[in-house]
Design an enzyme around this catalytic site. Structure first.
Site, short mmCIF file in Angstrom:
data_model
loop_
_atom_site.label_atom_id
_atom_site.label_comp_id
_atom_site.label_asym_id
_atom_site.label_seq_id
_atom_site.Cartn_x
_atom_site.Cartn_y
_atom_site.Cartn_z
N GLU A 122 0.84 -1.18 0.00
CA GLU A 122 0.00 0.00 0.00
C GLU A 122 0.88 1.24 0.00
OE1 GLU A 122 -4.06 -1.41 2.15
OE2 GLU A 122 -2.49 -0.66 3.44
N CYS A 136 3.34 8.59 1.00
CA CYS A 136 3.91 7.69 2.00
C CYS A 136 4.14 6.34 1.32
CB CYS A 136 2.91 7.59 3.14
SG CYS A 136 3.36 6.41 4.41
N CYS A 143 6.55 -6.43 7.83
CA CYS A 143 7.70 -5.94 8.63
C CYS A 143 8.12 -7.04 9.58
CB CYS A 143 7.27 -4.69 9.41
SG CYS A 143 8.64 -3.87 10.26
N CYS A 147 6.35 -3.85 16.59
CA CYS A 147 5.95 -2.77 17.48
C CYS A 147 4.49 -3.04 17.85
CB CYS A 147 6.12 -1.42 16.80
SG CYS A 147 7.83 -1.20 16.25
N CYS A 150 1.43 -1.21 16.12
CA CYS A 150 1.44 -1.06 14.65
C CYS A 150 0.80 -2.27 13.97
CB CYS A 150 2.88 -0.89 14.17
SG CYS A 150 3.02 -0.84 12.38
N SER A 230 11.85 7.18 7.76
CA SER A 230 11.52 6.95 9.16
C SER A 230 12.03 5.58 9.59
CB SER A 230 10.00 7.01 9.33
OG SER A 230 9.63 6.65 10.64
N SER A 252 11.15 6.84 15.12
CA SER A 252 9.94 6.44 15.84
C SER A 252 10.33 6.22 17.30
CB SER A 252 9.39 5.13 15.25
OG SER A 252 8.94 5.37 13.95
N LEU A 253 10.20 7.26 18.10
CA LEU A 253 10.69 7.18 19.49
C LEU A 253 9.63 6.56 20.41
CD1 LEU A 253 13.18 7.84 21.19
CD2 LEU A 253 12.15 10.05 21.72
N ASN A 329 -3.68 5.61 15.86
CA ASN A 329 -4.73 5.16 14.95
C ASN A 329 -5.09 3.72 15.28
OD1 ASN A 329 -5.10 7.44 13.13
ND2 ASN A 329 -2.98 7.04 12.54
N CYS A 372 -1.31 6.29 9.59
CA CYS A 372 -0.07 5.67 10.07
C CYS A 372 -0.33 4.36 10.79
CB CYS A 372 0.59 6.54 11.14
SG CYS A 372 1.25 8.03 10.53
#
Ligand code: SAH
Ligand code: SF4
Length: 394
Positions: A122, A136, A143, A147, A150, A230, A252-253, A329, A372
């Site tokens: 996507e 984006c 991945c 996380c 996510c 990122s 991405s902290l 989100n 996101c």
């Protein structure tokens, strides 16, 4: 290394003459998405070109592909008819198949692109971000990192995308947005962010090759200052990212102490906060004019106290930084809730008062699941259905 492997498309025959069965035709090689080096390497032997002619033809076709955005060789009007026909016999300028195209009420566009069987990614165009609008893009299918907040992280990695497949996302979006030629004044697509599916620093060679093409002044011509990569914090690759791409860095902290970050962003167990911030301090090219963006997702009751806002300010001292607060989100089954608006504002206030720009990222395209961390390709659903099918058979 599959960097130099072109995507091949097979020509399909429309009629079948049983008396004269067709000879199998060789696969067409896709030029769209190639680097200059790859383009020269396929053109020279095909047309028997010497070094000078190769350079000339490469530049010519490059401009047609990335400056004009043509999809047919026939449109390359300053190339002889004979050569155009020669190109069409062996090559193509095909785009990936657009499996789905969704437009949000806020103008955000989400594309699902099929790069090959089962390889779907996507990418999302967000108007009004950056100078005009940001695309984006994804760097991997799925991945390998997990996380906890996510959605992409719940999908097992299928594979890295090639440079051509990353570039193809930009080409497909430019087609859809009518963004050709690339040097038109009223561009809607001004920025690229590697914030789609995947961890770009686990696929750095392909990401760097794609950035070379996207930023080339004779082609798509997007400035490297408007390209942001990122990362969740792959510390050993950060210096190389800066040296090889001159792209802007985003981190991405999401947490201000290792115990919490270990949980939210598990790669922190390998590269803890202190090491990550040291790598940010040393990021090539970072300056007040080229600040590192720190992304901080606002999770209700998890990382959103005033104390954590103050700790964030303390941690970033001495780093040319900006802070991007991202309202969480949600996705089906996600274990978190988004902080209240008041809490986000209070957090932002502390950060602002310390002198940091800290825009709160307005959630975009939520209605089409394009925000996101909501990206997840169909391949997982397919895998799940395969599993069900296998279970039914056995
Ligand atoms: N893997 C890279 C780039 C892709 S993620 C990285 O982690 O940086 C892009 C951004 O979206 C990251 O900052 C990520 O932390 C954030 N994100 C992921 N899931 C999210 C969610 N559900 N809500 C809000 N932001 C999310
Ligand atoms: Fe991967 Fe980034 Fe999602 Fe973490 S936030 S799982 S690194 S895509």
């Amino acid at each position: 290394m599959d960097l130099h492997r072109p995507i091949a498309y097979i020509r399909t025959m429309t009629t079948l003459d049983l008396n004269n069965p067709p000879a199998t035709e060789p696969a067409l090689i896709n030029l769209a998405g190639m680097t200059r080096g790859e383009l020269s390497a396929v053109l020279a032997p095909h047309f028997g070109l010497d070094a000078k002619k190769t350079k000339m033809r490469t530049s010519q076709i490059w401009r047609w592909m990335y400056q004009a955005g043509v999809r047919e060789f026939a449109e390359m009007s300053d190339i002889s008819k004979e050569m155009r026909e020669g190109l069409a016999e062996r090559f193509t300028l095909a785009r990936p198949e657009m499996v789905e195209r969704q437009v949000s009420t806020d103008g955000t566009r989400k594309y699902l692109l099929r790069m090959g069987p089962g390889i779907e990614v996507e990418c999302v165009f967000i108007p009004g971000v950056g100078r005009a609008g940001a695309l984006c893009v994804s760097s991997q299918v799925g991945c390998t990192l997990n996380c906890t907040f996510c959605h992409t992280g719940t999908q097992n990695l299928v594979r890295n995308l090639t440079a051509a497949e990353i570039i193809a996302q930009v080409l497909a979006a430019k087609d859809d947005l009518d963004e050709w030629p690339s040097d038109r004044e009223d561009r809607n697509l001004s920025n690229i962010v590697f914030m789609g599916m995947g961890e770009p620093l686990y696929n750095l060679d392909h990401v760097a090759a794609a950035i070379d093409v996207i930023s080339d002044g004779e082609g798509i011509s997007l400035s490297r200052r408007r390209i942001t990569v990122s990362t969740s914090g792959v510390v050993p690759q950060m210096e190389k990212l800066g040296n090889d791409t001159s792209a802007m860095l985003a981190i991405s902290l999401h947490a201000t102490n290792d115990a919490l970050r270990d949980e939210l962003v598990p790669i922190n167990r390998k590269y803890p906060i202190a090491e990550l911030l040291e790598a940010c301090r040393n990021y090539p090219g970072a300056s007040n004019a080229r600040r590192v963006t720190f992304e901080y997702v606002m999770l209700k009751g998890v990382n959103d106290t005033d104390e954590e806002a103050r700790e964030l300010v303390r941690l970033l001292k001495g780093i040319p930084a900006k802070i991007n607060l991202i309202p969480f989100n949600p996705w089906p089954g996600s274990p978190y809730e988004c902080s209240s608006w008041g809490r986000i504002e209070a957090f932002a206030d502390i950060v602002n008062r310390a002198g940091y720009a800290s825009p709160i990222r307005t959630p975009r395209g939520r209605d089409i699941f394009a925000a996101c961390g909501q990206l997840k390709s169909e391949s997982v659903k397919k895998r799940a259905s395969d599993i069900r099918r296998e279970a039914a058979i056995s």
